[in-house]
Scaffold this active site. Sequence first.
Site, PDB file in Angstrom:
ATOM      1  N   GLU A 110      59.404  38.954  19.911  1.00 26.53           N
ATOM      2  CA  GLU A 110      58.962  37.879  20.721  1.00 26.53           C
ATOM      3  C   GLU A 110      59.158  36.402  19.972  1.00 26.53           C
ATOM      4  O   GLU A 110      59.602  35.326  20.617  1.00 26.53           O
ATOM      5  CB  GLU A 110      57.608  37.609  20.869  1.00 26.53           C
ATOM      6  CG  GLU A 110      56.964  38.829  21.901  1.00 26.53           C
ATOM      7  CD  GLU A 110      55.727  39.381  21.678  1.00 26.53           C
ATOM      8  OE1 GLU A 110      54.875  38.976  21.045  1.00 26.53           O
ATOM      9  OE2 GLU A 110      55.664  40.620  22.285  1.00 26.53           O
ATOM     10  N   ASN A 130      48.636  43.735  15.841  1.00 26.28           N
ATOM     11  CA  ASN A 130      48.982  42.417  15.908  1.00 26.28           C
ATOM     12  C   ASN A 130      48.472  41.911  17.213  1.00 26.28           C
ATOM     13  O   ASN A 130      48.768  42.114  18.202  1.00 26.28           O
ATOM     14  CB  ASN A 130      50.545  42.400  16.137  1.00 26.28           C
ATOM     15  CG  ASN A 130      51.306  41.009  16.438  1.00 26.28           C
ATOM     16  OD1 ASN A 130      50.741  40.048  16.587  1.00 26.28           O
ATOM     17  ND2 ASN A 130      52.617  41.162  16.974  1.00 26.28           N
ATOM     18  N   TRP A 131      47.410  40.759  16.977  1.00 27.97           N
ATOM     19  CA  TRP A 131      46.716  40.235  18.042  1.00 27.97           C
ATOM     20  C   TRP A 131      47.466  39.203  18.780  1.00 27.97           C
ATOM     21  O   TRP A 131      47.094  38.605  19.982  1.00 27.97           O
ATOM     22  CB  TRP A 131      45.264  39.503  17.604  1.00 27.97           C
ATOM     23  CG  TRP A 131      44.363  40.441  17.218  1.00 27.97           C
ATOM     24  CD1 TRP A 131      44.495  41.883  17.195  1.00 27.97           C
ATOM     25  CD2 TRP A 131      42.984  40.235  16.973  1.00 27.97           C
ATOM     26  NE1 TRP A 131      43.165  42.384  16.819  1.00 27.97           N
ATOM     27  CE2 TRP A 131      42.534  41.475  16.651  1.00 27.97           C
ATOM     28  CE3 TRP A 131      42.167  39.049  16.896  1.00 27.97           C
ATOM     29  CZ2 TRP A 131      40.960  41.506  16.448  1.00 27.97           C
ATOM     30  CZ3 TRP A 131      40.899  38.921  16.599  1.00 27.97           C
ATOM     31  CH2 TRP A 131      40.233  40.250  16.279  1.00 27.97           C
ATOM     32  N   LYS A 132      48.613  38.898  18.666  1.00 30.61           N
ATOM     33  CA  LYS A 132      49.477  38.037  19.085  1.00 30.61           C
ATOM     34  C   LYS A 132      48.914  36.599  19.519  1.00 30.61           C
ATOM     35  O   LYS A 132      47.897  36.257  18.648  1.00 30.61           O
ATOM     36  CB  LYS A 132      50.125  38.620  20.313  1.00 30.61           C
ATOM     37  CG  LYS A 132      50.886  39.984  19.706  1.00 30.61           C
ATOM     38  CD  LYS A 132      51.872  40.315  21.270  1.00 30.61           C
ATOM     39  CE  LYS A 132      52.288  41.762  20.656  1.00 30.61           C
ATOM     40  NZ  LYS A 132      53.441  42.279  21.529  1.00 30.61           N
ATOM     41  N   GLY A 158      50.075  46.014  19.260  1.00 26.30           N
ATOM     42  CA  GLY A 158      49.893  45.062  19.968  1.00 26.30           C
ATOM     43  C   GLY A 158      48.347  45.118  20.616  1.00 26.30           C
ATOM     44  O   GLY A 158      47.302  45.081  20.128  1.00 26.30           O
ATOM     45  N   GLY A 159      48.585  45.377  22.019  1.00 27.75           N
ATOM     46  CA  GLY A 159      47.428  45.448  22.925  1.00 27.75           C
ATOM     47  C   GLY A 159      46.358  46.162  22.533  1.00 27.75           C
ATOM     48  O   GLY A 159      44.951  45.879  22.645  1.00 27.75           O
ATOM     49  N   HIS A 196      59.305  39.321  14.528  1.00 28.75           N
ATOM     50  CA  HIS A 196      58.920  39.972  15.755  1.00 28.75           C
ATOM     51  C   HIS A 196      60.072  39.348  16.854  1.00 28.75           C
ATOM     52  O   HIS A 196      60.398  38.303  16.923  1.00 28.75           O
ATOM     53  CB  HIS A 196      57.670  39.375  16.109  1.00 28.75           C
ATOM     54  CG  HIS A 196      56.944  40.380  17.094  1.00 28.75           C
ATOM     55  ND1 HIS A 196      57.222  40.260  18.458  1.00 28.75           N
ATOM     56  CD2 HIS A 196      55.953  41.487  17.133  1.00 28.75           C
ATOM     57  CE1 HIS A 196      56.671  41.415  19.253  1.00 28.75           C
ATOM     58  NE2 HIS A 196      55.833  41.891  18.362  1.00 28.75           N
ATOM     59  N   GLU A 225      60.464  48.010  16.670  1.00 33.13           N
ATOM     60  CA  GLU A 225      59.827  47.755  17.792  1.00 33.13           C
ATOM     61  C   GLU A 225      60.964  47.659  18.866  1.00 33.13           C
ATOM     62  O   GLU A 225      61.493  46.553  18.938  1.00 33.13           O
ATOM     63  CB  GLU A 225      58.888  46.569  17.711  1.00 33.13           C
ATOM     64  CG  GLU A 225      57.781  46.484  16.769  1.00 33.13           C
ATOM     65  CD  GLU A 225      56.661  45.674  17.146  1.00 33.13           C
ATOM     66  OE1 GLU A 225      55.559  46.245  17.179  1.00 33.13           O
ATOM     67  OE2 GLU A 225      57.084  44.509  17.345  1.00 33.13           O
ATOM     68  N   SER A 238      53.954  50.021  22.576  1.00 34.40           N
ATOM     69  CA  SER A 238      53.065  50.660  23.412  1.00 34.40           C
ATOM     70  C   SER A 238      52.177  51.888  22.841  1.00 34.40           C
ATOM     71  O   SER A 238      52.162  52.904  23.297  1.00 34.40           O
ATOM     72  CB  SER A 238      53.658  51.108  24.763  1.00 34.40           C
ATOM     73  OG  SER A 238      54.189  49.938  25.604  1.00 34.40           O
ATOM     74  N   GLY A 291      54.584  46.183  25.227  1.00 34.01           N
ATOM     75  CA  GLY A 291      53.583  45.609  26.339  1.00 34.01           C
ATOM     76  C   GLY A 291      53.946  46.338  27.538  1.00 34.01           C
ATOM     77  O   GLY A 291      53.508  45.853  28.690  1.00 34.01           O
TER      78      GLY A 291
HETATM   79  P1  13P Z   1      52.163  46.401  22.184  1.00 37.01           P
HETATM   80  O1  13P Z   1      51.497  47.616  21.413  1.00 37.01           O
HETATM   81  O2  13P Z   1      51.207  45.840  23.062  1.00 37.01           O
HETATM   82  O3  13P Z   1      53.288  47.029  23.015  1.00 37.01           O
HETATM   83  O4  13P Z   1      52.769  45.493  21.288  1.00 37.01           O
HETATM   84  C1  13P Z   1      53.847  45.843  20.316  1.00 37.01           C
HETATM   85  C2  13P Z   1      54.112  44.897  19.426  1.00 37.01           C
HETATM   86  O5  13P Z   1      54.753  44.139  19.748  1.00 37.01           O
HETATM   87  C3  13P Z   1      53.205  44.722  18.214  1.00 37.01           C
HETATM   88  O6  13P Z   1      53.849  43.763  17.246  1.00 37.01           O
END
Ligand code: 13P
Length: 247
Positions: A97, A11-13, A231-232, A95, A165, A210, A171
């Site tokens: 977020e 997920n590149w957000k 994510g990251g 998600h 999640e 993470s 993050g």
């Molecule tokens: P991180 O891997 O950066 O913690 O993000 C997880 C995430 O929200 C994937 O959708």
Amino acid sequence: MTAPQPLIAGNWKMNGLGASLEEARAVAAGLGDTPARVAICPPSILIHRMASALGGGPLLIGGQDHHWDDAGAFTGDVSAEMLADAGASLVILGHSERRAGYRETDELVASKVKAALKYGLEPIVCVGETLDERKAGKALEIVTGQVRGSLPSELAGKTFSVAYEPVWAIGTGLTPTTPEIEEVHRAIRATLVEMFGEAGKRVPILYGGSVKPGNAAEILHADEVGGALVGGASLKAADFLGIIRAL
Ligand code: 13P
């Protein structure tokens, strides 16, 4: 009962520009003979360019969200049909977020899931508790409630996955212990079986929050973990490939 094929999705957000397509190309080139299905979910504006850059190889492309309606006066939004038309085959929905930042409820997420199915997108539906909810001993109640409320009955017979999640792990570099992950994944599995019968056993339950190359092997091999939502660490091909190879 055969285990579901694992799914590892990046997920590149709200990250990535045209130059980032190089990372997607490098991931596609490095997939090798992974047993997983692998997807990258870039910002929607990059989907079409990524699809062109990848030229239809095994690396799947997903969206990160879409509107619940088909089309109309929804300034700034994109529809499920638009994502599919641009080259996406999956979509992340619900998600945290979006639940926290855009007040998305379970009902709204369920309506988006129905829109995804209408246009042939495979939903990855996210659930997860906050730190306060975990500290109050409510993680299982919250997560299974989100599963019940966010997954419409229309998913019966369709391909989809659920991503657990924990909000406090996203993050932050923090992750639950493996037994904590397994406890929640088992509760999600039981809920899926309640809702969808035998088919509920074949739904991959991804872990997200993470996930890094260093912890991926332990997480991916935990009981009832059917892949990862990253994510990251999905922004750099080397890191994402490190996670994929940990399977
Ligand atoms: P991180 O891997 O950066 O913690 O993000 C997880 C995430 O929200 C994937 O959708």
